[in-house]
Design a protein around this motif. Structure first.
Motif, mmCIF file in Angstrom:
data_model
loop_
_atom_site.group_PDB
_atom_site.id
_atom_site.type_symbol
_atom_site.label_atom_id
_atom_site.label_comp_id
_atom_site.label_asym_id
_atom_site.label_seq_id
_atom_site.Cartn_x
_atom_site.Cartn_y
_atom_site.Cartn_z
ATOM 1 N N GLU A 135 20.153 14.979 -3.354
ATOM 2 C CA GLU A 135 19.380 14.214 -2.369
ATOM 3 C C GLU A 135 20.027 12.857 -2.111
ATOM 4 O O GLU A 135 19.350 11.875 -1.826
ATOM 5 C CB GLU A 135 17.936 14.073 -2.841
ATOM 6 C CG GLU A 135 17.258 15.442 -2.939
ATOM 7 C CD GLU A 135 15.811 15.370 -3.358
ATOM 8 O OE1 GLU A 135 15.516 14.624 -4.310
ATOM 9 O OE2 GLU A 135 14.979 16.038 -2.735
ATOM 10 N N PRO B 159 19.366 14.731 7.146
ATOM 11 C CA PRO B 159 18.905 15.614 8.230
ATOM 12 C C PRO B 159 17.469 15.290 8.641
ATOM 13 O O PRO B 159 16.713 14.666 7.895
ATOM 14 C CB PRO B 159 19.003 17.008 7.602
ATOM 15 C CG PRO B 159 18.869 16.767 6.128
ATOM 16 C CD PRO B 159 19.531 15.437 5.871
ATOM 17 N N ARG B 160 17.102 15.743 9.808
ATOM 18 C CA ARG B 160 15.755 15.488 10.333
ATOM 19 C C ARG B 160 14.677 16.051 9.417
ATOM 20 O O ARG B 160 13.569 15.508 9.344
ATOM 21 C CB ARG B 160 15.616 16.067 11.733
ATOM 22 C CG ARG B 160 16.454 15.348 12.781
ATOM 23 C CD ARG B 160 16.196 15.924 14.171
ATOM 24 N NE ARG B 160 14.822 15.719 14.586
ATOM 25 C CZ ARG B 160 14.360 14.606 15.150
ATOM 26 N NH1 ARG B 160 15.180 13.579 15.338
ATOM 27 N NH2 ARG B 160 13.113 14.512 15.510
ATOM 28 N N SER B 161 14.998 17.137 8.707
ATOM 29 C CA SER B 161 14.009 17.748 7.823
ATOM 30 C C SER B 161 13.607 16.829 6.679
ATOM 31 O O SER B 161 12.561 17.010 6.058
ATOM 32 C CB SER B 161 14.542 19.070 7.259
ATOM 33 O OG SER B 161 15.736 18.856 6.517
ATOM 34 N N TRP B 162 14.428 15.811 6.377
ATOM 35 C CA TRP B 162 14.111 14.864 5.313
ATOM 36 C C TRP B 162 13.177 13.746 5.782
ATOM 37 O O TRP B 162 12.571 13.063 4.957
ATOM 38 C CB TRP B 162 15.385 14.213 4.785
ATOM 39 C CG TRP B 162 16.259 15.074 3.929
ATOM 40 C CD1 TRP B 162 16.283 16.442 3.866
ATOM 41 C CD2 TRP B 162 17.262 14.617 3.006
ATOM 42 N NE1 TRP B 162 17.239 16.854 2.984
ATOM 43 C CE2 TRP B 162 17.849 15.770 2.437
ATOM 44 C CE3 TRP B 162 17.719 13.362 2.633
ATOM 45 C CZ2 TRP B 162 18.874 15.693 1.495
ATOM 46 C CZ3 TRP B 162 18.746 13.276 1.700
ATOM 47 C CH2 TRP B 162 19.316 14.432 1.133
ATOM 48 N N PRO C 248 10.191 13.158 6.964
ATOM 49 C CA PRO C 248 8.824 12.922 6.485
ATOM 50 C C PRO C 248 8.737 12.277 5.101
ATOM 51 O O PRO C 248 7.713 11.690 4.765
ATOM 52 C CB PRO C 248 8.209 14.328 6.475
ATOM 53 C CG PRO C 248 8.973 15.070 7.530
ATOM 54 C CD PRO C 248 10.382 14.558 7.409
ATOM 55 N N ARG C 249 9.796 12.362 4.299
ATOM 56 C CA ARG C 249 9.745 11.721 2.985
ATOM 57 C C ARG C 249 10.738 10.571 2.845
ATOM 58 O O ARG C 249 11.047 10.143 1.735
ATOM 59 C CB ARG C 249 9.923 12.739 1.851
ATOM 60 C CG ARG C 249 11.207 13.517 1.857
ATOM 61 C CD ARG C 249 11.148 14.639 0.823
ATOM 62 N NE ARG C 249 12.386 15.387 0.749
ATOM 63 C CZ ARG C 249 13.377 15.107 -0.093
ATOM 64 N NH1 ARG C 249 13.262 14.095 -0.934
ATOM 65 N NH2 ARG C 249 14.467 15.844 -0.115
#
Length: 261
Positions: A203, A209-212, A214-215
């Motif tokens: 990590e 990436p965009r998928s990360w 939210p956190r």
């Protein structure tokens, strides 16, 4: 590879209660909206805990995280820790392989760096004794990564080399070019292959990436340059002008990955 060991038997959260209280009070006093604390010793994680939220209750901007709580896997823009975790490690891996020599002139690896002739060594860049300025707003005129490199490489010295320590982003940018000249590729690819993947730092990376998102903890509401919430993209403006991949800033990571490092 082996996972990091758990805390030794007998170590409990009560041992860290004063630290936890301090962090909770700091969040309540709005010193910062949230934090993750990791304490390690050798291959053992003694304490890992998250506090607070991603923002101060939400800015109203879309996707700002609202009142979302921080977790142990919250991703942060680690700013100038990029110099420590990424850049310096990359340089020293190349020193270990005898592909870079600390006492060699920088011009051996970056011939276009002519400000100090052959008087500035690799070590001087690493110890911030090159005589280069601390910072300049290259992002205001640069249109590409190469524009930033070109501007830094023609920047004159502010003082004679090896006379004063002045923390310099410019020196780190020149070291970035050095690593890339020696390895023949972008610094992010070298670090992924030689550092992050072998250590299991899954990590830690540039340009998450965009998928990360939210956190990922937002960095700020930029009202002067980007005019939007900065979240999931590097906060440092010069690194942003370099496409998010630079030696002085740009890495994103989590507390567990950094304690592993």
């Amino acid at each position: 590879m082996a996972a990091l060991a758990a805390a030794p038997q007998g170590t409990t959260d009560s041992a860290w209660a004063p630290l936890a209280r301090y962090l909770e009070q700091s969040v309540a006093q709005r010193a910062f909206p949230g934090a993750v604390v990791a304490v390690g010793r050798r291959d053992t994680v003694l304490y890992l805990h998250a506090f607070g939220h991603l923002t101060y209750g939400g800015s109203g901007a879309p996707g700002d995280g609202g009142t979302q709580g921080v977790t142990e896997r919250t991703v942060y823009d680690i700013a100038s820790l990029t110099k420590v975790v990424g850049l310096t490690t990359a340089v020293m891996l190349l020193v270990e392989e005898q592909r870079i020599a600390l006492e060699a002139p920088v011009t051996r690896y970056v011939p276009e760096f002519t400000a100090g002739g052959d008087s500035i060594t690799v070590r001087m860049l690493l110890t911030h004794e090159s005589g280069l300025p601390a910072w300049k707003p290259f992002f205001q005129t640069a249109r590409s990564r190469e524009d930033v490199f070109a501007a830094v490489l023609r920047e004159p010295l502010e003082r004679p080399p090896h006379t004063q320590m002045v923390y310099s982003d410019l020196g780190a940018i020149i070291l970035t070019r050095m690593v890339e000249n020696v390895t023949g590729g972008r610094i992010n690819r070298f670090l992924e292959r030689r550092l992050f993947r072998p250590l299991g730092m899954r990590e830690t990376r540039y340009r998450p990436p965009r998928s990360w998102v939210p956190r990922i903890a937002p960095t700020e509401m930029d009202t002067t340059w980007r005019h939007r919430l900065v979240r999931g993209e590097v906060h440092d403006e010069n690194a942003a002008a370099m496409g998010g991949i630079a030696g002085h800033a740009g890495l994103f990571s989590t507390a567990p990955d950094l304690v592993r490092f």
